[in-house]
Design a protein around this motif. Structure first.
Motif, short mmCIF file in Angstrom:
data_model
loop_
_atom_site.label_atom_id
_atom_site.label_comp_id
_atom_site.label_asym_id
_atom_site.label_seq_id
_atom_site.Cartn_x
_atom_site.Cartn_y
_atom_site.Cartn_z
N SER A 85 0.84 -1.19 0.00
CA SER A 85 0.00 0.00 0.00
C SER A 85 0.88 1.25 0.00
CB SER A 85 -0.89 0.01 1.24
OG SER A 85 -0.08 0.15 2.41
N LYS A 86 0.28 2.40 -0.28
CA LYS A 86 1.00 3.67 -0.21
C LYS A 86 1.63 3.87 1.16
CE LYS A 86 -1.83 6.32 -3.45
NZ LYS A 86 -2.66 7.51 -3.61
N GLU A 87 0.88 3.52 2.20
CA GLU A 87 1.39 3.71 3.56
C GLU A 87 2.62 2.85 3.81
OE1 GLU A 87 -1.90 2.95 2.86
OE2 GLU A 87 -2.62 5.01 3.10
N LYS A 88 2.61 1.62 3.31
CA LYS A 88 3.76 0.73 3.52
C LYS A 88 4.97 1.18 2.69
CE LYS A 88 1.37 -3.20 5.37
NZ LYS A 88 1.12 -4.61 5.37
N LEU A 89 4.73 1.70 1.49
CA LEU A 89 5.83 2.23 0.70
C LEU A 89 6.44 3.46 1.38
CD1 LEU A 89 4.46 1.88 -2.94
CD2 LEU A 89 6.34 0.59 -1.90
N LEU A 90 5.58 4.32 1.93
CA LEU A 90 6.07 5.49 2.64
C LEU A 90 6.87 5.07 3.87
CD1 LEU A 90 6.05 8.58 2.57
CD2 LEU A 90 4.00 8.52 3.98
N LYS A 91 6.45 4.02 4.53
CA LYS A 91 7.18 3.49 5.69
C LYS A 91 8.56 2.98 5.26
CE LYS A 91 7.60 2.03 9.96
NZ LYS A 91 8.60 2.83 10.66
N GLN A 92 8.65 2.36 4.07
CA GLN A 92 9.95 1.92 3.55
C GLN A 92 10.89 3.11 3.38
OE1 GLN A 92 9.69 -0.21 -0.14
NE2 GLN A 92 8.64 -1.96 0.76
N VAL A 93 10.37 4.20 2.82
CA VAL A 93 11.19 5.40 2.62
C VAL A 93 11.63 5.95 3.97
CG1 VAL A 93 11.23 7.76 1.72
CG2 VAL A 93 10.07 5.96 0.43
N GLU A 94 10.70 6.03 4.90
CA GLU A 94 11.04 6.52 6.24
C GLU A 94 12.10 5.65 6.90
OE1 GLU A 94 8.92 7.59 10.53
OE2 GLU A 94 7.73 6.70 8.93
N ASP A 95 11.97 4.34 6.78
CA ASP A 95 12.96 3.42 7.35
C ASP A 95 14.34 3.64 6.74
OD1 ASP A 95 11.00 2.36 8.97
OD2 ASP A 95 10.72 0.54 7.77
N ASN A 96 14.38 3.94 5.44
CA ASN A 96 15.66 4.22 4.80
C ASN A 96 16.28 5.50 5.35
OD1 ASN A 96 15.85 1.94 3.18
ND2 ASN A 96 14.67 2.87 1.55
N PHE A 97 15.46 6.47 5.72
CA PHE A 97 15.99 7.70 6.31
C PHE A 97 16.50 7.47 7.73
CE2 PHE A 97 14.48 9.99 2.73
CZ PHE A 97 15.09 11.23 2.77
N SER A 98 16.19 6.33 8.32
CA SER A 98 16.65 6.01 9.67
C SER A 98 17.90 5.14 9.67
CB SER A 98 15.53 5.29 10.44
OG SER A 98 14.41 6.13 10.57
N LYS A 99 18.36 4.72 8.51
CA LYS A 99 19.55 3.86 8.44
C LYS A 99 20.80 4.64 8.81
CE LYS A 99 17.82 0.47 5.21
NZ LYS A 99 17.95 -0.15 3.89
N ASP A 100 21.81 3.89 9.28
CA ASP A 100 23.05 4.51 9.75
C ASP A 100 23.75 5.35 8.69
OD1 ASP A 100 22.74 3.45 12.28
OD2 ASP A 100 23.98 1.69 11.87
N GLY A 101 23.80 4.90 7.46
CA GLY A 101 24.56 5.60 6.43
C GLY A 101 23.87 6.79 5.81
N ILE A 102 22.67 7.12 6.23
CA ILE A 102 21.92 8.19 5.57
C ILE A 102 22.59 9.56 5.73
CG2 ILE A 102 20.33 8.71 7.47
CD1 ILE A 102 19.35 8.60 3.77
N ALA A 103 23.25 9.80 6.85
CA ALA A 103 23.87 11.11 7.08
C ALA A 103 24.91 11.42 6.02
CB ALA A 103 24.49 11.18 8.48
N SER A 104 25.79 10.46 5.71
CA SER A 104 26.81 10.73 4.69
C SER A 104 26.17 10.92 3.32
CB SER A 104 27.85 9.62 4.66
OG SER A 104 27.26 8.38 4.34
N GLY A 105 25.13 10.15 3.01
CA GLY A 105 24.42 10.33 1.75
C GLY A 105 23.75 11.68 1.66
N LEU A 106 23.17 12.13 2.75
CA LEU A 106 22.52 13.44 2.76
C LEU A 106 23.54 14.56 2.65
CD1 LEU A 106 19.73 12.93 5.43
CD2 LEU A 106 19.41 13.33 2.99
N MET A 107 24.70 14.40 3.27
CA MET A 107 25.73 15.43 3.16
C MET A 107 26.24 15.53 1.73
SD MET A 107 27.85 15.35 6.71
CE MET A 107 27.57 13.70 7.30
N LYS A 108 26.21 14.42 1.01
CA LYS A 108 26.69 14.42 -0.37
C LYS A 108 25.60 14.82 -1.36
CE LYS A 108 29.52 11.70 -3.44
NZ LYS A 108 30.35 10.55 -3.59
N TYR A 109 24.36 14.32 -1.14
CA TYR A 109 23.30 14.51 -2.13
C TYR A 109 22.04 15.21 -1.59
CZ TYR A 109 26.04 10.94 -4.51
OH TYR A 109 27.05 10.23 -5.08
#
Length: 177
Positions: A85-109
């Motif tokens: 569902s849309k809600e579960k796909l949005l939860k996948q995106v949110e979970d990816n924003f909670s992963k450890d490596g997201i900070a370096s990716g955000l600093m780059k992109y």
């Protein structure tokens, strides 16, 4: 990426080499880019939900775990009621924003330049997003650039208001990387 242009967003499935895709039309401004993409992703992307494949009846598909990798990939072509569902796909995106490596990716992109300064998508104010924001603040302080901060009206974007040229803002972002 160009504004107000259609792009085909796709991925190649590894077992069958089939592509799954959706069309995304970019918005009119940088600030709305990630929000627009997430909206398109959750509205148009189709991914089978393994929980919907639980029966072993001869009239239905086998359970997800009993399917070969090829059959699991062919499930991308099944009826929309078998998809996340849309809600579960949005939860996948949110979970990816909670992963450890997201900070370096955000600093780059994650940062982008605008007329007012620098913005970063912050719909989910995770630890990684906060780390990227702190890194930009430290960077601006280290190069002695005064700034103020604010959230966009919808609170999707955290802004560093600098008052320099858009090209200068891009240069500052590139120096952070």
């Amino acid at each position: 990426m160009q504004f107000e242009k259609e792009y085909v967003i796709f991925r190649i499935l590894p077992a069958t080499n089939r592509s799954v895709s959706f069309i995304w039309k970019t918005p009119k401004s940088d600030e709305k880019m990630l929000r627009s993409f997430i909206t398109a992703f959750t509205s148009k992307y189709r991914e089978p939900n393994p929980a919907n494949y639980t029966t072993c009846s001869p009239y239905f598909s086998p359970s997800w775990d009993e399917m070969t990798a090829e059959k699991q990939e062919f499930a991308y072509m099944h009826h929309s009621s078998n998809m996340y569902s849309k809600e579960k796909l949005l939860k996948q995106v949110e979970d990816n924003f909670s992963k450890d490596g997201i900070a370096s990716g955000l600093m780059k992109y994650g940062f982008y330049n605008t007329e007012y300064g620098i913005g970063i998508f912050c719909f989910w104010m995770t630890a990684g997003v906060q780390t990227a924001i702190k890194a930009m603040a430290t960077h601006l302080e280290n190069i002695s650039i005064p700034y103020t901060n604010e959230f966009s009206d919808a609170r999707w974007v955290y802004r560093f208001k600098l008052g320099l040229t858009k090209e200068s803002h891009l240069s500052i972002i590139n120096q952070l990387n």
